[in-house]
Design a protein around this motif. Sequence first.
Motif, PDB file in Angstrom:
ATOM      1  N   TYR A 158       0.828  -1.205   0.000  1.00  0.00           N
ATOM      2  CA  TYR A 158       0.000   0.000   0.000  1.00  0.00           C
ATOM      3  C   TYR A 158       0.864   1.258   0.000  1.00  0.00           C
ATOM      4  O   TYR A 158       0.562   2.239  -0.682  1.00  0.00           O
ATOM      5  N   LYS A 159       1.933   1.211   0.758  1.00  0.00           N
ATOM      6  CA  LYS A 159       2.829   2.365   0.836  1.00  0.00           C
ATOM      7  C   LYS A 159       3.445   2.661  -0.519  1.00  0.00           C
ATOM      8  O   LYS A 159       3.514   3.819  -0.957  1.00  0.00           O
ATOM      9  N   LYS A 160       3.873   1.611  -1.209  1.00  0.00           N
ATOM     10  CA  LYS A 160       4.493   1.776  -2.521  1.00  0.00           C
ATOM     11  C   LYS A 160       3.475   2.194  -3.575  1.00  0.00           C
ATOM     12  O   LYS A 160       3.809   2.902  -4.529  1.00  0.00           O
ATOM     13  N   ALA A 161       2.221   1.781  -3.391  1.00  0.00           N
ATOM     14  CA  ALA A 161       1.181   2.133  -4.363  1.00  0.00           C
ATOM     15  C   ALA A 161       0.882   3.618  -4.345  1.00  0.00           C
ATOM     16  O   ALA A 161       0.581   4.227  -5.379  1.00  0.00           O
ATOM     17  N   GLY A 162       0.973   4.231  -3.157  1.00  0.00           N
ATOM     18  CA  GLY A 162       0.711   5.663  -3.032  1.00  0.00           C
ATOM     19  C   GLY A 162      -0.655   6.038  -3.571  1.00  0.00           C
ATOM     20  O   GLY A 162      -1.661   5.406  -3.270  1.00  0.00           O
ATOM     21  N   SER A 163      -0.681   7.048  -4.421  1.00  0.00           N
ATOM     22  CA  SER A 163      -1.949   7.523  -4.997  1.00  0.00           C
ATOM     23  C   SER A 163      -2.130   7.067  -6.439  1.00  0.00           C
ATOM     24  O   SER A 163      -2.853   7.704  -7.214  1.00  0.00           O
ATOM     25  N   ASN A 164      -1.476   5.981  -6.809  1.00  0.00           N
ATOM     26  CA  ASN A 164      -1.571   5.451  -8.167  1.00  0.00           C
ATOM     27  C   ASN A 164      -3.030   5.158  -8.510  1.00  0.00           C
ATOM     28  O   ASN A 164      -3.654   4.279  -7.924  1.00  0.00           O
ATOM     29  N   ARG A 165      -3.584   5.884  -9.470  1.00  0.00           N
ATOM     30  CA  ARG A 165      -5.005   5.759  -9.804  1.00  0.00           C
ATOM     31  C   ARG A 165      -5.339   4.370 -10.342  1.00  0.00           C
ATOM     32  O   ARG A 165      -6.387   3.806 -10.017  1.00  0.00           O
ATOM     33  N   GLU A 166      -4.446   3.802 -11.139  1.00  0.00           N
ATOM     34  CA  GLU A 166      -4.696   2.470 -11.703  1.00  0.00           C
ATOM     35  C   GLU A 166      -4.853   1.443 -10.585  1.00  0.00           C
ATOM     36  O   GLU A 166      -5.765   0.614 -10.602  1.00  0.00           O
ATOM     37  N   LEU A 167      -3.978   1.508  -9.594  1.00  0.00           N
ATOM     38  CA  LEU A 167      -4.038   0.557  -8.497  1.00  0.00           C
ATOM     39  C   LEU A 167      -5.274   0.778  -7.635  1.00  0.00           C
ATOM     40  O   LEU A 167      -5.820  -0.174  -7.067  1.00  0.00           O
ATOM     41  N   SER A 168      -5.740   2.019  -7.556  1.00  0.00           N
ATOM     42  CA  SER A 168      -6.898   2.318  -6.708  1.00  0.00           C
ATOM     43  C   SER A 168      -8.184   1.694  -7.240  1.00  0.00           C
ATOM     44  O   SER A 168      -9.188   1.644  -6.539  1.00  0.00           O
ATOM     45  N   LEU A 169      -8.163   1.200  -8.487  1.00  0.00           N
ATOM     46  CA  LEU A 169      -9.345   0.589  -9.086  1.00  0.00           C
ATOM     47  C   LEU A 169      -9.310  -0.939  -9.019  1.00  0.00           C
ATOM     48  O   LEU A 169     -10.206  -1.602  -9.538  1.00  0.00           O
ATOM     49  N   LEU A 170      -8.318  -1.502  -8.357  1.00  0.00           N
ATOM     50  CA  LEU A 170      -8.217  -2.954  -8.257  1.00  0.00           C
ATOM     51  C   LEU A 170      -9.393  -3.518  -7.463  1.00  0.00           C
ATOM     52  O   LEU A 170      -9.889  -2.888  -6.538  1.00  0.00           O
ATOM     53  N   SER A 171      -9.814  -4.720  -7.833  1.00  0.00           N
ATOM     54  CA  SER A 171     -11.002  -5.298  -7.208  1.00  0.00           C
ATOM     55  C   SER A 171     -10.702  -6.209  -6.025  1.00  0.00           C
ATOM     56  O   SER A 171     -11.615  -6.613  -5.304  1.00  0.00           O
ATOM     57  N   ASP A 172      -9.424  -6.556  -5.839  1.00  0.00           N
ATOM     58  CA  ASP A 172      -9.075  -7.284  -4.610  1.00  0.00           C
ATOM     59  C   ASP A 172      -7.625  -6.992  -4.244  1.00  0.00           C
ATOM     60  O   ASP A 172      -6.851  -6.460  -5.038  1.00  0.00           O
ATOM     61  N   GLU A 173      -7.267  -7.352  -3.020  1.00  0.00           N
ATOM     62  CA  GLU A 173      -5.939  -7.022  -2.504  1.00  0.00           C
ATOM     63  C   GLU A 173      -4.858  -7.911  -3.117  1.00  0.00           C
ATOM     64  O   GLU A 173      -3.691  -7.518  -3.182  1.00  0.00           O
ATOM     65  N   ALA A 174      -5.240  -9.087  -3.572  1.00  0.00           N
ATOM     66  CA  ALA A 174      -4.269  -9.983  -4.193  1.00  0.00           C
ATOM     67  C   ALA A 174      -3.642  -9.334  -5.429  1.00  0.00           C
ATOM     68  O   ALA A 174      -2.454  -9.527  -5.702  1.00  0.00           O
ATOM     69  N   GLN A 175      -4.430  -8.565  -6.166  1.00  0.00           N
ATOM     70  CA  GLN A 175      -3.893  -7.891  -7.354  1.00  0.00           C
ATOM     71  C   GLN A 175      -2.800  -6.904  -6.979  1.00  0.00           C
ATOM     72  O   GLN A 175      -1.802  -6.758  -7.693  1.00  0.00           O
ATOM     73  N   LEU A 176      -2.992  -6.230  -5.861  1.00  0.00           N
ATOM     74  CA  LEU A 176      -1.980  -5.279  -5.384  1.00  0.00           C
ATOM     75  C   LEU A 176      -0.671  -6.005  -5.087  1.00  0.00           C
ATOM     76  O   LEU A 176       0.412  -5.540  -5.465  1.00  0.00           O
ATOM     77  N   VAL A 177      -0.780  -7.142  -4.435  1.00  0.00           N
ATOM     78  CA  VAL A 177       0.402  -7.923  -4.084  1.00  0.00           C
ATOM     79  C   VAL A 177       1.047  -8.511  -5.339  1.00  0.00           C
ATOM     80  O   VAL A 177       2.278  -8.536  -5.474  1.00  0.00           O
ATOM     81  N   GLU A 178       0.212  -8.979  -6.277  1.00  0.00           N
ATOM     82  CA  GLU A 178       0.728  -9.514  -7.543  1.00  0.00           C
ATOM     83  C   GLU A 178       1.576  -8.476  -8.266  1.00  0.00           C
ATOM     84  O   GLU A 178       2.650  -8.775  -8.797  1.00  0.00           O
ATOM     85  N   LYS A 179       1.068  -7.248  -8.327  1.00  0.00           N
ATOM     86  CA  LYS A 179       1.759  -6.181  -9.052  1.00  0.00           C
ATOM     87  C   LYS A 179       3.081  -5.802  -8.387  1.00  0.00           C
ATOM     88  O   LYS A 179       3.935  -5.175  -8.999  1.00  0.00           O
ATOM     89  N   ALA A 180       3.231  -6.196  -7.118  1.00  0.00           N
ATOM     90  CA  ALA A 180       4.493  -5.960  -6.415  1.00  0.00           C
ATOM     91  C   ALA A 180       5.484  -7.102  -6.665  1.00  0.00           C
ATOM     92  O   ALA A 180       6.601  -7.087  -6.150  1.00  0.00           O
ATOM     93  N   GLY A 181       5.064  -8.095  -7.469  1.00  0.00           N
ATOM     94  CA  GLY A 181       5.941  -9.198  -7.826  1.00  0.00           C
ATOM     95  C   GLY A 181       5.934 -10.356  -6.846  1.00  0.00           C
ATOM     96  O   GLY A 181       6.779 -11.250  -6.923  1.00  0.00           O
ATOM     97  N   ILE A 182       4.958 -10.370  -5.932  1.00  0.00           N
ATOM     98  CA  ILE A 182       4.864 -11.432  -4.935  1.00  0.00           C
ATOM     99  C   ILE A 182       3.970 -12.557  -5.456  1.00  0.00           C
ATOM    100  O   ILE A 182       2.900 -12.317  -6.005  1.00  0.00           O
ATOM    101  N   LYS A 183       4.394 -13.791  -5.271  1.00  0.00           N
ATOM    102  CA  LYS A 183       3.593 -14.933  -5.693  1.00  0.00           C
ATOM    103  C   LYS A 183       2.439 -15.145  -4.713  1.00  0.00           C
ATOM    104  O   LYS A 183       2.633 -15.146  -3.498  1.00  0.00           O
ATOM    105  N   VAL A 184       1.252 -15.327  -5.260  1.00  0.00           N
ATOM    106  CA  VAL A 184       0.047 -15.518  -4.456  1.00  0.00           C
ATOM    107  C   VAL A 184      -0.381 -16.978  -4.552  1.00  0.00           C
ATOM    108  O   VAL A 184      -0.561 -17.508  -5.648  1.00  0.00           O
ATOM    109  N   HIS A 185      -0.558 -17.604  -3.399  1.00  0.00           N
ATOM    110  CA  HIS A 185      -0.922 -19.022  -3.351  1.00  0.00           C
ATOM    111  C   HIS A 185      -2.439 -19.178  -3.276  1.00  0.00           C
ATOM    112  O   HIS A 185      -3.105 -18.478  -2.509  1.00  0.00           O
ATOM    113  N   VAL A 186      -2.987 -20.089  -4.088  1.00  0.00           N
ATOM    114  CA  VAL A 186      -4.431 -20.329  -4.114  1.00  0.00           C
ATOM    115  C   VAL A 186      -4.750 -21.649  -3.420  1.00  0.00           C
ATOM    116  O   VAL A 186      -4.156 -22.683  -3.739  1.00  0.00           O
TER     117      VAL A 186
END
Length: 238
Positions: free
Chosen positions: A181-209
Amino acid sequence: MIAVVITAAGTGQRFGQDKAMVMLKGKPLFAHSLTVFYKLSVKYPQLITKIIITCNEHNEKEIKTYLTSMIKTTAQVPKTQVILGDKTRFLSVQKAVEKAGESCDKIMIHDAARPAISLVLIERILQASDTHQAVIPGISVVDTIKQVNKEKLVLNTVNRDQLCAIQTPQCFDSSLLKDCYKKAGSNRELSLLSDEAQLVEKAGIKVHVVQGERQNIKCTWPQDLAYLESMTDIFERT
């Protein structure tokens, strides 16, 4: 230890009214998932450090009033706080994450519009979170999925074997999510994400299902509420 965020700040545009306070089985929609987390807290007394419910200006008073009555009749209730959300889910959850405090090492985020969660699912996610920084539940896609253009003409058929319909609750390492969240700042594109996993994905972190549950549907349309009303056995278990 975990902090839990329950998102109830949406206005329910597709549903036609605010969903958080829609009655299901005799109590508001948001209260069903809250009840399950309260039961989790009874089963594991030291697990939940805080529960944060995001609301909007229209349902804030009703949620707080109902919450007060729940707390009076529920044993071993973890600290529960209601906060005003923001214009988007991203911003609302960000505000809640900032309130999570430093005593939790994990943050679990759940849609209030998914009232049919189970303790079994939550425990499955928590178990996986011991070895993964980000864990989300998902179910296989059974329908044929086609990509279409603006004119509603089919472009291609998507291989559903590689698709997964994602649910909540979603669990993340607290420090990881806060940093994202800190790195995302006020990025408008990120503010429209529909779940938090997308935010983590965009940071390059692998998400386990992990395996989700078919009954864990999101109440999006009025027909969904009717379907949830028919799920007697599931709500009796939770």
